[in-house]
Design a protein around this motif. Structure first.
Motif, PDB file in Angstrom:
ATOM      1  N   CYS A 132       0.838  -1.196   0.000  1.00 15.50           N
ATOM      2  CA  CYS A 132       0.000   0.000   0.000  1.00 15.50           C
ATOM      3  C   CYS A 132       0.874   1.247   0.000  1.00 15.50           C
ATOM      4  CB  CYS A 132      -0.886  -0.007   1.244  1.00 15.50           C
ATOM      5  SG  CYS A 132      -1.979   1.416   1.372  1.00 15.50           S
ATOM      6  N   ILE A 133       0.399   2.281  -0.699  1.00 16.78           N
ATOM      7  CA  ILE A 133       1.192   3.520  -0.753  1.00 16.78           C
ATOM      8  C   ILE A 133       1.065   4.340   0.534  1.00 16.78           C
ATOM      9  CG2 ILE A 133       1.184   3.625  -3.277  1.00 16.78           C
ATOM     10  CD1 ILE A 133      -0.900   5.904  -3.009  1.00 16.78           C
ATOM     11  N   TYR A 134       0.331   3.835   1.522  1.00 19.95           N
ATOM     12  CA  TYR A 134       0.319   4.495   2.837  1.00 19.95           C
ATOM     13  C   TYR A 134       1.568   4.157   3.664  1.00 19.95           C
ATOM     14  CZ  TYR A 134      -4.040   6.965   3.004  1.00 19.95           C
ATOM     15  OH  TYR A 134      -5.015   7.879   2.785  1.00 19.95           O
ATOM     16  N   CYS A 168     -10.514  -9.719  -4.088  1.00 25.18           N
ATOM     17  CA  CYS A 168     -10.006  -9.089  -5.311  1.00 25.18           C
ATOM     18  C   CYS A 168      -8.760  -9.821  -5.803  1.00 25.18           C
ATOM     19  CB  CYS A 168      -9.710  -7.616  -5.059  1.00 25.18           C
ATOM     20  SG  CYS A 168      -8.084  -7.338  -4.368  1.00 25.18           S
ATOM     21  N   LEU A 214      -5.956  -8.751  -6.709  1.00 23.03           N
ATOM     22  CA  LEU A 214      -4.689  -8.232  -6.183  1.00 23.03           C
ATOM     23  C   LEU A 214      -4.298  -8.992  -4.910  1.00 23.03           C
ATOM     24  CD1 LEU A 214      -3.763  -4.488  -6.116  1.00 23.03           C
ATOM     25  CD2 LEU A 214      -3.288  -5.888  -4.130  1.00 23.03           C
ATOM     26  N   ILE A 215      -5.268  -9.250  -4.062  1.00 21.80           N
ATOM     27  CA  ILE A 215      -4.988  -9.995  -2.835  1.00 21.80           C
ATOM     28  C   ILE A 215      -4.701 -11.459  -3.159  1.00 21.80           C
ATOM     29  CG2 ILE A 215      -5.960 -10.808  -0.636  1.00 21.80           C
ATOM     30  CD1 ILE A 215      -7.550  -8.204  -0.488  1.00 21.80           C
ATOM     31  N   CYS A 256      -8.519  -2.015   3.437  1.00 24.37           N
ATOM     32  CA  CYS A 256      -9.786  -2.702   3.125  1.00 24.37           C
ATOM     33  C   CYS A 256      -9.893  -4.001   3.948  1.00 24.37           C
ATOM     34  CB  CYS A 256      -9.879  -3.003   1.633  1.00 24.37           C
ATOM     35  SG  CYS A 256      -8.694  -4.219   1.073  1.00 24.37           S
ATOM     36  N   SER A 284      -9.219   1.119  -8.766  1.00 21.52           N
ATOM     37  CA  SER A 284      -8.270   0.267  -8.026  1.00 21.52           C
ATOM     38  C   SER A 284      -6.883   0.371  -8.661  1.00 21.52           C
ATOM     39  CB  SER A 284      -8.706  -1.194  -8.087  1.00 21.52           C
ATOM     40  OG  SER A 284     -10.089  -1.350  -7.899  1.00 21.52           O
ATOM     41  N   PRO A 285      -5.832   0.041  -7.901  1.00 24.96           N
ATOM     42  CA  PRO A 285      -4.478   0.112  -8.468  1.00 24.96           C
ATOM     43  C   PRO A 285      -4.280  -0.886  -9.610  1.00 24.96           C
ATOM     44  CG  PRO A 285      -4.421  -0.287  -6.083  1.00 24.96           C
ATOM     45  CD  PRO A 285      -5.838  -0.410  -6.502  1.00 24.96           C
ATOM     46  N   CYS A 288      -3.604   4.536  -7.298  1.00 19.90           N
ATOM     47  CA  CYS A 288      -2.359   4.433  -6.514  1.00 19.90           C
ATOM     48  C   CYS A 288      -1.162   4.059  -7.370  1.00 19.90           C
ATOM     49  CB  CYS A 288      -2.549   3.453  -5.364  1.00 19.90           C
ATOM     50  SG  CYS A 288      -3.679   4.162  -4.156  1.00 19.90           S
ATOM     51  N   ARG A 293      -1.891   9.446  -7.245  1.00 19.20           N
ATOM     52  CA  ARG A 293      -1.883   9.329  -5.769  1.00 19.20           C
ATOM     53  C   ARG A 293      -0.506   8.945  -5.229  1.00 19.20           C
ATOM     54  NH1 ARG A 293      -6.426   5.259  -5.073  1.00 19.20           N
ATOM     55  NH2 ARG A 293      -7.823   6.272  -6.526  1.00 19.20           N
ATOM     56  N   ILE A 343      -3.428  11.093   0.104  1.00 20.41           N
ATOM     57  CA  ILE A 343      -3.855   9.833  -0.506  1.00 20.41           C
ATOM     58  C   ILE A 343      -5.334   9.652  -0.219  1.00 20.41           C
ATOM     59  CG2 ILE A 343      -3.441   7.355  -0.658  1.00 20.41           C
ATOM     60  CD1 ILE A 343      -0.622   7.886   0.490  1.00 20.41           C
ATOM     61  N   CYS A 356      -7.844   7.379  -0.633  1.00 19.03           N
ATOM     62  CA  CYS A 356      -8.209   5.989  -0.913  1.00 19.03           C
ATOM     63  C   CYS A 356      -9.685   5.780  -0.579  1.00 19.03           C
ATOM     64  CB  CYS A 356      -7.341   5.072  -0.045  1.00 19.03           C
ATOM     65  SG  CYS A 356      -7.828   3.339  -0.106  1.00 19.03           S
ATOM     66  N   LEU A 383     -11.239  -3.435  -9.653  1.00 14.83           N
ATOM     67  CA  LEU A 383     -10.924  -4.859  -9.713  1.00 14.83           C
ATOM     68  C   LEU A 383     -12.143  -5.620  -9.175  1.00 14.83           C
ATOM     69  CD1 LEU A 383      -7.222  -4.913  -8.479  1.00 14.83           C
ATOM     70  CD2 LEU A 383      -8.048  -5.478 -10.765  1.00 14.83           C
ATOM     71  N   PHE A 390     -14.503  -7.652  -7.003  1.00 20.29           N
ATOM     72  CA  PHE A 390     -14.596  -7.815  -5.540  1.00 20.29           C
ATOM     73  C   PHE A 390     -13.842  -6.730  -4.758  1.00 20.29           C
ATOM     74  CE2 PHE A 390     -14.967 -12.171  -7.293  1.00 20.29           C
ATOM     75  CZ  PHE A 390     -16.288 -12.405  -6.948  1.00 20.29           C
TER      76      PHE A 390
HETATM   77  S1  BJ8 Z   1      -4.206   3.464  -0.683  1.00 23.16           S
HETATM   78  S2  BJ8 Z   1      -6.107   1.660  -3.043  1.00 23.16           S
HETATM   79  S3  BJ8 Z   1      -2.758   0.810  -2.289  1.00 23.16           S
HETATM   80  S4  BJ8 Z   1      -5.415   0.327   0.101  1.00 23.16           S
HETATM   81  S5  BJ8 Z   1      -7.918  -3.621  -4.928  1.00 23.16           S
HETATM   82  S6  BJ8 Z   1      -6.633  -4.855  -1.884  1.00 23.16           S
HETATM   83  S7  BJ8 Z   1      -8.551  -1.800  -1.934  1.00 23.16           S
HETATM   84  S8  BJ8 Z   1     -10.095  -4.911  -2.450  1.00 23.16           S
HETATM   85  S9  BJ8 Z   1      -5.030  -1.923  -2.967  1.00 23.16           S
HETATM   86 FE1  BJ8 Z   1      -4.901   0.075  -2.059  1.00 23.16          FE
HETATM   87 FE2  BJ8 Z   1      -3.533   1.434  -0.283  1.00 23.16          FE
HETATM   88 FE3  BJ8 Z   1      -5.988   2.181  -0.884  1.00 23.16          FE
HETATM   89 FE4  BJ8 Z   1      -4.076   2.504  -2.629  1.00 23.16          FE
HETATM   90 FE5  BJ8 Z   1      -8.537  -3.924  -1.200  1.00 23.16          FE
HETATM   91 FE6  BJ8 Z   1      -9.504  -3.037  -3.499  1.00 23.16          FE
HETATM   92 FE7  BJ8 Z   1      -8.124  -5.251  -3.448  1.00 23.16          FE
HETATM   93 FE8  BJ8 Z   1      -6.938  -2.959  -2.990  1.00 23.16          FE
END
Ligand code: BJ8
Length: 421
Positions: A74-76, A112, A114-115, A142, A280-281, A306, A310, A339, A341, A371, A373
């Motif tokens: 995450c970019i945080y 999603c 990405l996860i 999330c 979504s990223p 992101c 962002r 950011i 989000c 993305l 879900f």
């Molecule tokens: S600041 S967008 S990088 S949390 S795509 S895992 S949000 S269900 S990546 Fe993110 Fe940080 Fe926010 Fe950016 Fe969840 Fe959505 Fe999947 Fe996501």
């Protein structure tokens, strides 16, 4: 170069890794090498992708004698603090469909991609970046990620940052504490003292990276744009794991070339529609939507996500900071204020960002991509649709994953959208 020994030392599953690496060149050829390309400074970024599991992984392995390699999703997660602890931060968000079935062996299908791809990359032992990290810093954004940290913590050393849900004074306080806690944790864990000077140095490096990316993105405000959207996306994606100083230099060189190209193109008429992509990223090698848009007669001129604006919006201030605590506070402020989000509620800042980007980049239409879900971004699409409508900006909402099964349908919808702009 033969990386087999390095992969063995990282406990990579060599057979599965070969299968993964077989798929990437085809995709890269289709998205990048088959199109016209006139920017000579892009060759650096193409070469980084072509050798994605080679030279940079070797650098990270070598770095471990000097300091930790730390992964994040995450970019945080503030890169400045990791650098100040002599660390290297690597973005571990995974964008390859290859990893999804591995992830689905461990986490539910209705998460999603990405996860699922992130879990799958670690679980299958096919991503050297996951294998090289000493620590993974997760964050409570999330719900999907929050719970997935519990799965990851069985496979890798983890530290989790808590996040507020609301940008209130209380939320800001919580975040300031979390930023301080991260700093203390890294000092102890890796026996590195983080000083005012090391933090300042980290801030200056990350600010320079942001400046270079902003300079590059500013050239995309020109019509015609001097760089395609898919190339700009690739450049930003590489920023998540490349050596920060070399990367910044290469982005600056590319930005200069784009500035020159923009002036030489300025007399040409441009009939192509200008698209803002948001949602979504989009992480390597997820280039699907940009590829479809840009082979449907439009240009992606900016990304509000992101892996876009962002990532580099505004710098950490170093003005009036005379102590380490001042710098940590400035870091907290920059991250929480800039950011926007969808995990935050409400998230008015994102609406404002999108409108101002549409104006600055002379956008004809918005492509909103969630993305599958990704609940937060899917739900927030409705608010953005209303705001876009009030401001007479056409918008299309898409939901997609990493597979190519929906390519035909996406193309039909995107072509119709572009034609009607
Ligand atoms: S600041 S967008 S990088 S949390 S795509 S895992 S949000 S269900 S990546 Fe993110 Fe940080 Fe926010 Fe950016 Fe969840 Fe959505 Fe999947 Fe996501």
């Amino acid at each position: 170069m033969d990386n087999t020994e390095m992969y063995k030392s990282l406990d990579i599953d060599l057979k599965a890794h070969d299968a993964l690496m077989g798929a990437l060149p085809v995709l890269f050829q289709e998205c990048f090498l088959n199109k016209e390309q006139e920017l000579k400074n892009l060759s650096y970024f193409y070469s980084v992708i072509a050798d994605i599991h080679g030279a940079r992984v070797k650098e990270l392995v070598d770095h471990k004698t000097k300091g930790p390699v730390i992964g994040s999703f995450c970019i945080y997660v503030p890169e400045e603090i990791v650098l100040a602890a002599c660390g290297q931060l690597v973005g571990l968000c995974a964008g390859a469909d290859f990893w999804v079935p591995y992830g689905e062996q461990v986490v539910p299908k209705n998460l999603c991609p990405l996860i699922k791809a992130g879990v799958g990359a670690k679980y299958s032992r096919t991503c050297p970046y996951f294998q090289v990290v000493d620590l993974l810093i997760g964050e409570n954004t999330c719900d999907g990620k929050k719970k997935t940290w519990e799965i990851f913590s069985d496979m890798v050393d983890m530290y989790i940052m808590d996040m507020p849900n609301k940008k209130s004074n209380e939320g800001l306080k919580l975040w300031q504490e979390e930023v301080k806690n991260l700093c203390n944790f890294l000092e102890k864990k890796f026996s590195k003292s983080i000083t005012f000077d090391s933090l300042l140095n980290g801030i200056q490096k990350v600010n320079a990276k942001r400046n270079a990316l902003r300079r590059l993105y500013n050239t995309r405000k020109n019509s015609p744009t001097p760089i395609s959207g898919i190339d700009a996306l690739l450049v930003t994606q590489i920023g998540f794991y490349d050596d920060i100083e070399r990367y910044t230099k290469m982005v600056d060189a590319l930005a200069q070339e784009c500035e020159e190209r923009a002036s030489s193109l300025s007399s040409k008429n441009n009939s192509k529609k200008r698209i803002l992509v948001t949602g979504s990223p989009m992480v390597v090698p997820n280039w699907k939507i940009h590829h479809v848009i840009e082979t449907s007669g439009a240009d992606v001129v900016v990304e509000e996500n992101c892996t876009g604006t962002r990532y580099f919006k505004d710098n950490v201030s170093i003005e009036n900071a005379s102590t380490k605590e001042d710098l940590l506070k400035n870091i907290s402020d920059r991250y929480i204020n800039n950011i926007n989000c969808a995990c935050f509620s409400p998230n008015i800042g994102r609406e404002e960002d999108i409108l101002s980007l549409c104006k600055d980049y002379r956008v004809d239409g918005i492509v909103y991509v969630s993305l599958s879900f990704c609940t937060t971004y899917m739900v927030e699409a409705e608010r953005i649709r209303k705001v876009a409508k009030e401001n007479n900006i056409p918008m299309i909402t898409l939901e997609s994953d990493y597979s190519f099964g929906d390519l035909g349908q996406l193309r039909t919808r995107i072509e119709a959208f572009v034609e009607n702009l």
